[in-house]
Design an enzyme around this catalytic site. Structure first.
Site, PDB file in Angstrom:
ATOM      1  N   GLY A 140      44.730  65.643  47.267  1.00  0.00           N
ATOM      2  CA  GLY A 140      46.094  65.868  47.761  1.00  0.00           C
ATOM      3  C   GLY A 140      47.012  66.261  46.632  1.00  0.00           C
ATOM      4  N   THR A 143      54.596  66.429  45.966  1.00  0.00           N
ATOM      5  CA  THR A 143      55.620  67.122  45.196  1.00  0.00           C
ATOM      6  C   THR A 143      55.602  66.649  43.750  1.00  0.00           C
ATOM      7  OG1 THR A 143      56.883  66.944  47.213  1.00  0.00           O
ATOM      8  CG2 THR A 143      58.041  67.788  45.302  1.00  0.00           C
ATOM      9  N   SER A 145      53.166  64.340  42.576  1.00  0.00           N
ATOM     10  CA  SER A 145      51.955  63.602  42.240  1.00  0.00           C
ATOM     11  C   SER A 145      50.715  64.382  42.638  1.00  0.00           C
ATOM     12  CB  SER A 145      51.954  62.277  42.998  1.00  0.00           C
ATOM     13  OG  SER A 145      51.899  62.552  44.385  1.00  0.00           O
ATOM     14  N   ASP A 257      60.678  59.530  55.822  1.00  0.00           N
ATOM     15  CA  ASP A 257      59.934  60.789  55.731  1.00  0.00           C
ATOM     16  C   ASP A 257      58.729  60.760  56.664  1.00  0.00           C
ATOM     17  OD1 ASP A 257      59.505  63.369  54.931  1.00  0.00           O
ATOM     18  OD2 ASP A 257      58.525  62.871  53.044  1.00  0.00           O
TER      19      ASP A 257
HETATM   20  N1  LIG Z   1      45.428  56.742  50.540  1.00  0.00           N
HETATM   21  C1  LIG Z   1      45.147  58.020  50.618  1.00  0.00           C
HETATM   22  N2  LIG Z   1      43.930  58.420  51.007  1.00  0.00           N
HETATM   23  C2  LIG Z   1      43.644  59.707  51.098  1.00  0.00           C
HETATM   24  N3  LIG Z   1      44.502  60.692  50.845  1.00  0.00           N
HETATM   25  C3  LIG Z   1      45.739  60.380  50.453  1.00  0.00           C
HETATM   26  C4  LIG Z   1      46.129  59.032  50.318  1.00  0.00           C
HETATM   27  N4  LIG Z   1      47.412  59.002  49.915  1.00  0.00           N
HETATM   28  C5  LIG Z   1      47.806  60.279  49.817  1.00  0.00           C
HETATM   29  N5  LIG Z   1      46.802  61.107  50.138  1.00  0.00           N
HETATM   30  C6  LIG Z   1      46.856  62.569  50.168  1.00  0.00           C
HETATM   31  O1  LIG Z   1      47.677  63.064  49.138  1.00  0.00           O
HETATM   32  C7  LIG Z   1      48.801  63.784  49.678  1.00  0.00           C
HETATM   33  C8  LIG Z   1      50.014  63.518  48.833  1.00  0.00           C
HETATM   34  O2  LIG Z   1      50.276  62.145  48.832  1.00  0.00           O
HETATM   35  P1  LIG Z   1      51.737  61.567  48.997  1.00  0.00           P
HETATM   36  O3  LIG Z   1      52.307  62.131  50.259  1.00  0.00           O
HETATM   37  O4  LIG Z   1      51.725  60.094  48.895  1.00  0.00           O
HETATM   38  O5  LIG Z   1      52.406  62.185  47.703  1.00  0.00           O
HETATM   39  P2  LIG Z   1      53.830  62.762  47.513  1.00  0.00           P
HETATM   40  O6  LIG Z   1      53.870  63.326  46.152  1.00  0.00           O
HETATM   41  O7  LIG Z   1      54.824  61.733  47.854  1.00  0.00           O
HETATM   42  O8  LIG Z   1      53.811  63.894  48.591  1.00  0.00           O
HETATM   43  P3  LIG Z   1      54.999  64.644  49.261  1.00  0.00           P
HETATM   44  O9  LIG Z   1      55.691  65.365  48.214  1.00  0.00           O
HETATM   45  O10 LIG Z   1      54.285  65.521  50.206  1.00  0.00           O
HETATM   46  O11 LIG Z   1      55.805  63.640  49.979  1.00  0.00           O
HETATM   47  C9  LIG Z   1      48.917  63.314  51.116  1.00  0.00           C
HETATM   48  O12 LIG Z   1      49.455  64.282  51.957  1.00  0.00           O
HETATM   49  C10 LIG Z   1      47.483  62.974  51.486  1.00  0.00           C
HETATM   50  O13 LIG Z   1      46.836  64.102  51.996  1.00  0.00           O
END
Ligand SMILES: Nc1ncnc2c1ncn2[C@@H]1O[C@H](COP(=O)(O)OP(=O)(O)OP(=O)(O)O)[C@@H](O)[C@H]1O
Length: 716
Positions: A140, A143, A145, A257
């Site tokens: 994944g 934004t 991470s 969100d």
């Molecule tokens: N526990 C998990 N198991 C599997 N995949 C995960 C998990 N947590 C996150 N992901 C994957 O990683 C992606 C990004 O994670 P997350 O949404 O927590 O990060 P973010 O940087 O906050 O993203 P965004 O900017 O989209 O809000 C998720 O859309 C998901 O597909």
């Protein structure tokens, strides 16, 4: 902003730390032994901003000594911090970590850069070591991470490692991360993603959040070709979503969100709410102002679009209503490209607010967005083919008045879940191949590459999507920050940016970032209300939204709120277009400026597409205005005064809003026409460029570069 990533400590210091750590860890288990803030021999001084009493900033001094004479008890200390807004419901505010606690955390193995600012978040936990995990694939990209699949070698199970890097180690970014951790640690429910531990790097200033591993997300599953959710399955997901939400709300947490890609699903059909990056604690009385610039656009409730700063659980319930509609419709029900268009879509579907609402809510942007003629609510007729119990629940969740949206518990008790077909058991759900939003994006990319020749057909096929056609991409954040971020990017290169090139602000057709892989076709519709044009009417017969796999087959849904194929594809990236051209960066700045002028605090702008939001937000906010920092809901909240500065830099640009929502529809119509014309022009150029590039490639010539494309536009 000063960095917090200190120099590596000396060998002697390291030895001492190790010694202390081993003392500390004797008998301690991860997350089982709370570290208490204990008094120290050293006197600690705290600068106290006492804005709670009369708004004045007073300086105070709290002395803490271990000799007992003037010792402030720990609970008293917590109370003081709470009173000062440094901590709200356990949410760390300005990251003041008592020296003693910091020392203990370092002794326990936490790096000093983390212990010194995020003490509250890691207190009571021991860090996991990086070498106790085997990193597998990247699964994944958020934004701010990257997320990896990994094997936990101690517990022998799969986990997800979310890596957050703090590029320049600005303290505010770390504090922001701390908030997410504190919130995650407060929550404990089968439908909420579980934070299992943390791995912190001493030297590289990055932090890994260890989560249980989830194979799918709702957006990814929905986009699996030929996948169709059954009604019991949709109810099952909805039930789990609402149960998780109810838990959040009962613990005082707003998610802010809720969207398909943040709803993770494991191989046993268990849905868990994830990504608490925008979550916050809230108080029942809604007395603490919060930012309105949260929630991904398509799922954002009207009050936030109108600038509300006092809100509660209703914002998550609105997003839930959108998800419910999306499950049945097979596609997002209100896919706006800009905040203005989003509001327009909401009013068209849900009706415009009553006079009473405008009076009661006293919203920031109400004057600008109050429609000249009220809109009638059309939810029932739009979704007349949905099961009545689903429509009734949608009707509640998508109430314009937040107070009428009820609660998660209320929704769980609704007839939607008690009438047949009943929600199925998660364990009875089908097993799917790995499917995440990221997989869907890769599939889309692949389809685009392979179908380069057939692209035109795809767009010309009218409104129906082919079964392999990519589903409408996950909603863009589509926030006003985008315009500014684009401008910033023109002047400073961002190591995280993704091969993006933009028209210079003044020269570009609408400053349009064009995705070369997403050629556009001009809209077939002409004249009339342009916002209406943006929402082409179409009806399905047979399986709804083929290829999305969402719908009940054989049903016929007919509604005019959705974006047709041309526009839908356009909307995949044109958030940026529209953000720039419909509501110009400057216009938005004026909004923010007016917020600032009126004393409104901006807690945290929504994340940007292109840059580490925490870094960017906080950097932007703190650079020039450290002195204007105030505390908002336990966090340092800074007035966005620097946006004034930005506005000054672009005098002369005018504010543009959408037609029917405005008092001057004619002018706006003209503006939107021009906007459309420019988009079409940009699309034409992109097509030409693509065709030219294709030709030169076929002739073995180097590909000509067009500085007007974006190869990978974040869509979240
Ligand atoms: N526990 C998990 N198991 C599997 N995949 C995960 C998990 N947590 C996150 N992901 C994957 O990683 C992606 C990004 O994670 P997350 O949404 O927590 O990060 P973010 O940087 O906050 O993203 P965004 O900017 O989209 O809000 C998720 O859309 C998901 O597909």
């Amino acid at each position: 902003m000063g960095g917090v990533c200190g120099k590596p400590s000396s060998p002697v210091q390291n030895r001492r730390d190790r010694q202390k750590r081993s003392e500390f860890t004797k008998g301690a288990t991860v997350a089982s032994r709370p570290l208490r803030a204990v008094s120290t021999k050293r006197e600690e001084s705290f600068r106290v901003k006492d804005k709670l009493e009369n708004g004045d900033v007073k300086l105070g001094l709290i002395d803490r000594k271990s000799n007992g004479s003037r010792k402030v008890r720990d609970d008293h200390y917590e109370q003081i911090k709470e009173k000062l807004g440094l901590i709200v419901n356990g949410c760390p505010g300005n990251g003041v970590v008592p020296k003693a606690l910091e020392g203990q955390l370092i002794a326990a193995g936490w790096p000093s850069w983390l212990a010194s600012v995020a003490g509250e978040a890691i207190n009571g936990w021991l860090p996991r070591k990086g070498d106790t995990f085997e990193k597998l694939d990247k699964i994944g990209q958020g934004t701010y991470s990257s997320v990896y699949k990994a094997r936990d070698l101690i517990n022998n199970k799969l986990v997800a490692l979310k890596r957050v890097r703090f590029d320049n180690m600005d303290i505010e970014s770390v504090k922001f991360m701390a908030r997410e951790i504190v919130i995650l640690r407060k929550l404990d429910h089968p439908n909420i993603i579980k934070l299992e531990g943390l791995v912190a790097s001493r030297s590289s200033c990055s932090l890994y959040l260890v989560f249980e591993y989830m194979e799918h997300d709702l957006t990814g599953l929905a986009s699996l070709p030929d996948n169709k959710f059954t009604e019991p399955q949709m109810k099952c997901y909805m039930h789990q979503l609402l149960s998780g939400l109810d838990h959040c709300h009962s613990r005082g947490v707003l998610h802010r969100d809720i969207k398909g890609s943040n709803l993770l699903i494991d191989n046993n059909g268990i849905l868990k709410i994830a990504d608490f990056g925008l979550a916050t604690f809230f108080d029942l009385h809604q007395s603490v102002p919060l930012t309105s610039r949260v929630v991904t656009l398509w799922y954002r409730p009207p009050e936030l679009l109108l600038g509300a700063s006092h809100y509660g659980v209703a914002v998550d319930l609105w997003s839930t209503g959108c998800i419910l509609g999306e499950l049945y419709a097979g596609k997002p029900i209100m896919p706006g490209r800009t905040e203005v268009e989003q509001l327009h879509k909401i009013f068209k579907l849900c009706g415009s607010p009553s006079e009473n609402y405008w009076k009661k809510e006293k919203l920031h942007h109400s004057t600008a967005f109050k429609p000249v003629h009220p809109y009638r609510r059309r939810l029932g007729e739009t979704f007349k083919d949905f099961p009545p119990s689903a429509v009734r629940l949608m009707d509640t969740l998508l109430s314009i008045d937040p107070e009428l949206r009820g609660t998660a518990v209320g929704a769980l008790e609704s007839e939607f879940f008690t009438t047949k077909p009943l929600p199925c058991d998660p364990s009875s759900l089908p097993k799917y191949p790995p499917s995440k939003e990221i997989d869907a994006k890769l599939r889309d990319e692949e389809a685009r590459r392979q179908g380069a020749a057939g692209v035109k057909n795809q767009f010309d096929e009218g409104h129906m999507r082919g079964s392999k056609e990519p589903r409408a991409v996950p909603a863009p954040d589509a926030n006003a920050e985008l315009a500014r971020s684009m401008q910033r990017r023109q002047s400073s290169s961002n190591p995280k940016s993704r091969s993006e090139h933009f028209y210079p602000y003044k020269e570009a057709p609408c400053g349009v970032p064009i995705d070369q892989h997403k050629p556009l076709q001009p809209s077939k519709e002409k004249g009339g209300d342009h916002l209406e044009n943006h929402s082409e009417r179409f009806s399905h017969s047979g399986p709804l939204a083929p290829g999305f796999g969402w719908a009940k087959s054989g049903k016929k849904y007919d509604h005019d709120i959705s974006v047709g194929s041309n526009r839908a594809d356009l909307s995949k990236f044109s958030t940026l277009v529209a953000s720039r051209s419909v509501v110009t960066g400057d216009a938005r700045d004026r909004f923010v400026a007016s917020q600032v002028e009126s004393g409104r605090q901006v807690e945290r702008p929504v994340r940007l597409l292109d840059e580490h939001p925490r870094k960017q937000d906080w950097k932007r906010q703190t650079q020039n205005h450290a002195s204007s920092r105030q505390f908002d809901n336990g966090r340092a909240s800074i007035k966005e005064q620097n946006l004034h500065g930005h506005a000054h830099g672009h005098k002369g640009n005018t504010i543009h809003f959408s037609g029917p929502l405005l008092v001057q529809p004619n002018k706006v119509d003209q503006m939107l026409k021009e906007h459309d014309r420019r988009i079409q022009e940009a699309a034409r150029r992109a097509r030409l460029e693509k065709a030219r590039a294709g030709k030169s490639q076929a002739q073995g010539m180097p590909r000509t570069t067009n500085s007007f494309y974006v190869t990978s536009l974040g869509s979240r």
